[in-house]
Design a protein around this motif. Structure first.
Motif, PDB file in Angstrom:
ATOM      1  N   SER A 334      28.135 -50.466 -68.249  1.00  0.00           N
ATOM      2  CA  SER A 334      28.865 -51.563 -67.461  1.00  0.00           C
ATOM      3  C   SER A 334      29.425 -51.379 -66.275  1.00  0.00           C
ATOM      4  CB  SER A 334      29.722 -52.459 -68.489  1.00  0.00           C
ATOM      5  OG  SER A 334      30.545 -51.852 -69.026  1.00  0.00           O
ATOM      6  N   SER A 335      30.134 -50.090 -66.351  1.00  0.00           N
ATOM      7  CA  SER A 335      30.963 -49.753 -65.094  1.00  0.00           C
ATOM      8  C   SER A 335      30.037 -48.735 -64.177  1.00  0.00           C
ATOM      9  CB  SER A 335      32.103 -48.999 -65.540  1.00  0.00           C
ATOM     10  OG  SER A 335      33.158 -49.694 -66.393  1.00  0.00           O
ATOM     11  N   GLY A 336      28.886 -48.818 -64.213  1.00  0.00           N
ATOM     12  CA  GLY A 336      27.917 -47.967 -63.490  1.00  0.00           C
ATOM     13  C   GLY A 336      27.822 -46.618 -63.873  1.00  0.00           C
ATOM     14  N   PHE A 337      28.618 -46.200 -65.161  1.00  0.00           N
ATOM     15  CA  PHE A 337      28.527 -44.637 -65.395  1.00  0.00           C
ATOM     16  C   PHE A 337      28.458 -44.666 -67.015  1.00  0.00           C
ATOM     17  CE2 PHE A 337      32.853 -45.319 -63.694  1.00  0.00           C
ATOM     18  CZ  PHE A 337      33.354 -45.533 -65.002  1.00  0.00           C
ATOM     19  N   HIS A 338      28.353 -43.665 -67.570  1.00  0.00           N
ATOM     20  CA  HIS A 338      28.242 -43.451 -68.895  1.00  0.00           C
ATOM     21  C   HIS A 338      29.223 -43.686 -69.493  1.00  0.00           C
ATOM     22  CE1 HIS A 338      27.522 -42.039 -73.037  1.00  0.00           C
ATOM     23  NE2 HIS A 338      26.346 -41.650 -72.805  1.00  0.00           N
ATOM     24  N   THR A 339      29.024 -44.817 -70.844  1.00  0.00           N
ATOM     25  CA  THR A 339      30.290 -45.291 -71.461  1.00  0.00           C
ATOM     26  C   THR A 339      31.206 -44.190 -71.958  1.00  0.00           C
ATOM     27  OG1 THR A 339      31.077 -46.749 -73.149  1.00  0.00           O
ATOM     28  CG2 THR A 339      29.064 -45.571 -73.812  1.00  0.00           C
ATOM     29  N   ALA A 340      32.515 -44.468 -72.343  1.00  0.00           N
ATOM     30  CA  ALA A 340      33.479 -43.750 -73.322  1.00  0.00           C
ATOM     31  C   ALA A 340      33.474 -44.113 -74.442  1.00  0.00           C
ATOM     32  CB  ALA A 340      34.771 -43.914 -72.378  1.00  0.00           C
ATOM     33  N   THR A 341      32.636 -44.978 -75.035  1.00  0.00           N
ATOM     34  CA  THR A 341      32.685 -45.216 -76.327  1.00  0.00           C
ATOM     35  C   THR A 341      32.368 -44.041 -77.143  1.00  0.00           C
ATOM     36  OG1 THR A 341      31.995 -47.922 -76.070  1.00  0.00           O
ATOM     37  CG2 THR A 341      31.268 -46.511 -78.143  1.00  0.00           C
ATOM     38  N   GLN A 342      33.161 -44.050 -78.193  1.00  0.00           N
ATOM     39  CA  GLN A 342      33.181 -42.712 -79.044  1.00  0.00           C
ATOM     40  C   GLN A 342      32.071 -43.002 -80.167  1.00  0.00           C
ATOM     41  OE1 GLN A 342      37.340 -42.464 -80.386  1.00  0.00           O
ATOM     42  NE2 GLN A 342      37.923 -41.540 -78.341  1.00  0.00           N
ATOM     43  N   MET A 343      31.659 -41.869 -80.647  1.00  0.00           N
ATOM     44  CA  MET A 343      30.748 -41.884 -81.575  1.00  0.00           C
ATOM     45  C   MET A 343      31.346 -41.077 -82.740  1.00  0.00           C
ATOM     46  SD  MET A 343      27.218 -40.125 -82.599  1.00  0.00           S
ATOM     47  CE  MET A 343      26.084 -41.274 -81.208  1.00  0.00           C
ATOM     48  N   GLY A 344      31.633 -41.426 -84.134  1.00  0.00           N
ATOM     49  CA  GLY A 344      32.363 -40.601 -85.179  1.00  0.00           C
ATOM     50  C   GLY A 344      33.939 -40.534 -84.829  1.00  0.00           C
ATOM     51  N   SER A 345      34.278 -39.372 -84.635  1.00  0.00           N
ATOM     52  CA  SER A 345      35.736 -39.278 -84.573  1.00  0.00           C
ATOM     53  C   SER A 345      36.101 -39.277 -82.886  1.00  0.00           C
ATOM     54  CB  SER A 345      36.055 -38.014 -85.219  1.00  0.00           C
ATOM     55  OG  SER A 345      35.823 -36.887 -84.610  1.00  0.00           O
ATOM     56  N   GLY A 346      35.022 -39.163 -82.123  1.00  0.00           N
ATOM     57  CA  GLY A 346      35.248 -39.269 -80.820  1.00  0.00           C
ATOM     58  C   GLY A 346      35.455 -37.792 -80.439  1.00  0.00           C
ATOM     59  N   HIS A 347      35.173 -36.608 -81.404  1.00  0.00           N
ATOM     60  CA  HIS A 347      35.198 -35.424 -80.962  1.00  0.00           C
ATOM     61  C   HIS A 347      33.647 -34.714 -81.478  1.00  0.00           C
ATOM     62  CE1 HIS A 347      39.529 -34.909 -80.466  1.00  0.00           C
ATOM     63  NE2 HIS A 347      39.494 -35.987 -81.121  1.00  0.00           N
ATOM     64  N   PHE A 348      33.490 -33.572 -80.573  1.00  0.00           N
ATOM     65  CA  PHE A 348      32.062 -32.818 -80.660  1.00  0.00           C
ATOM     66  C   PHE A 348      31.927 -32.071 -82.095  1.00  0.00           C
ATOM     67  CE2 PHE A 348      31.996 -33.180 -76.136  1.00  0.00           C
ATOM     68  CZ  PHE A 348      31.012 -33.734 -75.675  1.00  0.00           C
ATOM     69  N   ALA A 349      30.719 -31.991 -82.506  1.00  0.00           N
ATOM     70  CA  ALA A 349      30.686 -31.303 -83.855  1.00  0.00           C
ATOM     71  C   ALA A 349      31.080 -29.908 -84.149  1.00  0.00           C
ATOM     72  CB  ALA A 349      28.961 -31.267 -83.935  1.00  0.00           C
ATOM     73  N   ASP A 350      31.202 -29.328 -82.886  1.00  0.00           N
ATOM     74  CA  ASP A 350      31.757 -27.769 -82.956  1.00  0.00           C
ATOM     75  C   ASP A 350      33.121 -27.741 -83.318  1.00  0.00           C
ATOM     76  OD1 ASP A 350      30.089 -28.788 -80.379  1.00  0.00           O
ATOM     77  OD2 ASP A 350      29.485 -26.799 -80.884  1.00  0.00           O
ATOM     78  N   GLU A 351      33.988 -28.699 -83.279  1.00  0.00           N
ATOM     79  CA  GLU A 351      35.295 -28.710 -83.843  1.00  0.00           C
ATOM     80  C   GLU A 351      35.469 -28.769 -85.269  1.00  0.00           C
ATOM     81  OE1 GLU A 351      38.068 -31.297 -81.491  1.00  0.00           O
ATOM     82  OE2 GLU A 351      36.601 -31.612 -80.191  1.00  0.00           O
ATOM     83  N   GLY A 352      34.583 -29.205 -86.109  1.00  0.00           N
ATOM     84  CA  GLY A 352      34.553 -28.904 -87.455  1.00  0.00           C
ATOM     85  C   GLY A 352      35.444 -29.772 -88.073  1.00  0.00           C
ATOM     86  N   PHE A 353      35.874 -29.266 -89.489  1.00  0.00           N
ATOM     87  CA  PHE A 353      36.381 -30.033 -90.427  1.00  0.00           C
ATOM     88  C   PHE A 353      37.969 -30.516 -89.990  1.00  0.00           C
ATOM     89  CE2 PHE A 353      38.770 -30.566 -94.384  1.00  0.00           C
ATOM     90  CZ  PHE A 353      38.177 -31.606 -95.243  1.00  0.00           C
ATOM     91  N   ARG A 354      38.235 -31.862 -90.152  1.00  0.00           N
ATOM     92  CA  ARG A 354      39.314 -32.657 -90.180  1.00  0.00           C
ATOM     93  C   ARG A 354      39.252 -32.971 -88.385  1.00  0.00           C
ATOM     94  NH1 ARG A 354      42.178 -28.898 -93.614  1.00  0.00           N
ATOM     95  NH2 ARG A 354      42.742 -30.044 -95.803  1.00  0.00           N
ATOM     96  N   LYS A 355      38.194 -32.741 -87.678  1.00  0.00           N
ATOM     97  CA  LYS A 355      38.349 -33.120 -86.386  1.00  0.00           C
ATOM     98  C   LYS A 355      36.932 -33.963 -86.026  1.00  0.00           C
ATOM     99  CE  LYS A 355      41.413 -29.273 -85.137  1.00  0.00           C
ATOM    100  NZ  LYS A 355      41.332 -27.950 -84.442  1.00  0.00           N
ATOM    101  N   ALA A 356      36.049 -33.494 -86.394  1.00  0.00           N
ATOM    102  CA  ALA A 356      34.477 -33.997 -86.311  1.00  0.00           C
ATOM    103  C   ALA A 356      34.379 -34.823 -87.468  1.00  0.00           C
ATOM    104  CB  ALA A 356      33.553 -32.839 -85.817  1.00  0.00           C
ATOM    105  N   ALA A 357      33.463 -35.845 -87.384  1.00  0.00           N
ATOM    106  CA  ALA A 357      32.867 -36.764 -88.328  1.00  0.00           C
ATOM    107  C   ALA A 357      31.820 -35.968 -88.718  1.00  0.00           C
ATOM    108  CB  ALA A 357      32.237 -37.839 -87.558  1.00  0.00           C
ATOM    109  N   TYR A 358      31.490 -36.076 -90.138  1.00  0.00           N
ATOM    110  CA  TYR A 358      30.381 -35.472 -90.842  1.00  0.00           C
ATOM    111  C   TYR A 358      29.603 -36.171 -91.823  1.00  0.00           C
ATOM    112  CZ  TYR A 358      33.960 -35.249 -94.856  1.00  0.00           C
ATOM    113  OH  TYR A 358      34.988 -35.538 -95.604  1.00  0.00           O
ATOM    114  N   PHE A 359      28.471 -35.829 -92.317  1.00  0.00           N
ATOM    115  CA  PHE A 359      27.818 -36.289 -93.588  1.00  0.00           C
ATOM    116  C   PHE A 359      27.582 -35.121 -94.506  1.00  0.00           C
ATOM    117  CE2 PHE A 359      26.852 -39.910 -90.852  1.00  0.00           C
ATOM    118  CZ  PHE A 359      26.138 -40.856 -91.712  1.00  0.00           C
ATOM    119  N   ARG A 360      27.675 -35.269 -95.604  1.00  0.00           N
ATOM    120  CA  ARG A 360      27.421 -34.289 -96.654  1.00  0.00           C
ATOM    121  C   ARG A 360      26.699 -34.896 -97.927  1.00  0.00           C
ATOM    122  NH1 ARG A 360      31.352 -34.527-100.969  1.00  0.00           N
ATOM    123  NH2 ARG A 360      32.987 -36.390-100.523  1.00  0.00           N
ATOM    124  N   ASN A 361      26.233 -33.729 -98.433  1.00  0.00           N
ATOM    125  CA  ASN A 361      25.477 -34.046 -99.818  1.00  0.00           C
ATOM    126  C   ASN A 361      24.334 -34.994 -99.610  1.00  0.00           C
ATOM    127  OD1 ASN A 361      28.510 -33.949-101.332  1.00  0.00           O
ATOM    128  ND2 ASN A 361      27.089 -32.585-101.867  1.00  0.00           N
TER     129      ASN A 361
END
Length: 413
Positions: A334-361
């Protein structure tokens, strides 16, 4: 004949010009008055349609509970819920709970509040189910009344095709599946545009990604357009024609049959995970009852929420051919560039436990109602510089993955 004098010609021209000016002014005034008259009439008609729709979906309440987040939860008699407006369900009552999937975890008592509306200690009476009340404000946020509670048609594909949907998911396909199970941690992602959303869910899918797509979906989402805030909320969805004319979120149409008096579908989840802090999981199982063929929804260990009747579907009447887990956002640019809407915790997968979102089991359900580990799990991140995914496996979490991201950043313009 004597020629007309210059004086008479001049007066005639002035008269015509004056007449045209007056006529134009009168026409503009009349048009404005008509518009002013029509506009309130149109608004009144719209308000009448909204109130008629609200009367249809907000069933009479035995009791109403006000949630700390501002929601009103109506306790509705179980046989009066929206599902029983369906022609094939009229006059019926919900089915008794089926046998749970084999080798499930032992049934645990729910010892903590899953949703904010229960924090006061109030609950719905026996024989009723809790339904989040829909308000005029909710419907006014929708583009069209008839599309309220449904996903926009332009947002229908799993893969990225410029439609605005972006994913970071794990999936399996090419087999016959009879359900899926996973635990996911719950966050409060920031949604930067009111027409966008961020969700984490399980998809049970059959058919193609054309007009015959059948899906059952359950998880948590932050969806300001639907709910008016950014709280993560437990939700369900279904469709049998690729989101065109069938299906809806939660209990906003006749379809899903709720049997549980403790869970309000669409209500805010509490507590929620915090960065570098405590993590709170939502465990979801969707499986097909071998006896009646309906698809049941379970939270945690043994908390049955309800079921999607088999007759709602075409392909899913028999089985699923794909199950999928992960995150999804809408990017309107809507502002002409990619949204800053977050997915999961808003942090990348590489950051791991307590920082990134996860699915388990991550598990599937087979034809004999057994929970089985997944093999041949495939990963998909539409735009890894915006939202990514990273897979793992261990003896405690089984198959798992981290996923998510911040959206717009220096690498995601």
């Amino acid at each position: 004949m004597a020629p007309r004098s210059k004086c008479c010609s001049s007066l005639f021209v002035k008269f015509v010009v004056s007449f045209l000016i007056v006529a134009s002014t009168f026409s503009s005034t009349l048009s404005l008055q008509l518009n002013q008259t029509l506009q309130p009439q149109q608004e009144l008609q719209k308000l009448r349609r909204i109130r008629a729709y609200l009367k249809k979906i907000n069933k009479p309440a035995v009791k109403t509970i006000k949630s700390p987040d501002g929601d009103f939860i109506n306790c509705v008699q179980i046989h009066l819920q929206p599902a029983f407006d369906h022609p094939e369900l009229k006059g019926q009552k919900p089915l008794d709970p089926p046998e749970r999937t084999k080798n499930s975890d032992p049934v645990d008592e729910v010892t903590h509040n899953l949703q904010q509306w229960t924090e006061s200690g109030e609950s719905c009476p026996e024989g009723t189910i809790p339904i989040r009340r829909t308000t005029e404000e909710d419907i006014l946020r929708a583009d069209k009344i008839r599309r309220f509670g449904r996903k926009p048609r332009r947002f229908v594909r799993r893969d990225s095709d410029g439609s605005g949907h972006e994913h970071a998911v794990a999936f399996v396909n090419g087999q016959q599946f009879y359900g899926a199970k996973a635990s996911m941690n719950v966050w409060t992602p920031q949604v930067t545009d009111p027409n966008e959303f961020s969700l984490s869910q399980i998809w049970v899918i059959s058919g193609s990604f054309g007009n015959d797509l059948n899906t059952i979906e359950a998880g948590w989402q932050a969806n300001p357009a639907l709910y008016g805030d950014q709280y993560p909320r437990f939700f369900t969805y279904w469709t049998t024609d690729a989101y065109q004319a069938t299906g809806c979120y939660n209990l906003l149409c006749s379809g899903f049959v709720q049997t549980n008096s403790k869970i309000a579908i669409g209500a805010a989840i509490s507590p929620r995970s915090t960065f570098s802090g405590r993590q709170y999981d939502l465990s979801i199982t969707v499986w097909k009852d071998p006896k009646h063929g309906h698809w049941w929804l379970e939270l945690g260990s043994g908390l049955l929420v309800g079921y999607w009747p088999a007759f709602l579907f075409s392909h899913l009447r028999t089985h699923a051919n794909m199950i999928q887990f992960g995150g999804e956002i809408v990017n309107t640019r809507s502002s002409g560039f990619h949204t800053a809407t977050q997915m999961g915790s808003g942090h990348f997968a590489d950051e791991g436990f307590r920082k990134a979102a996860y699915f388990r089991n991550l598990q599937a359900v087979d034809w004999d109602n057994n929970l089985i580990p997944l093999s041949n799990l495939q990963l998909l991140a539409d735009h890894p510089s915006c939202y990514n995914i990273k897979q793992g496996r261990n003896n405690v979490w089984g198959n798992y993955f981290y996923y998510g991201g911040p959206g717009r950043n220096v690498h995601c313009p």
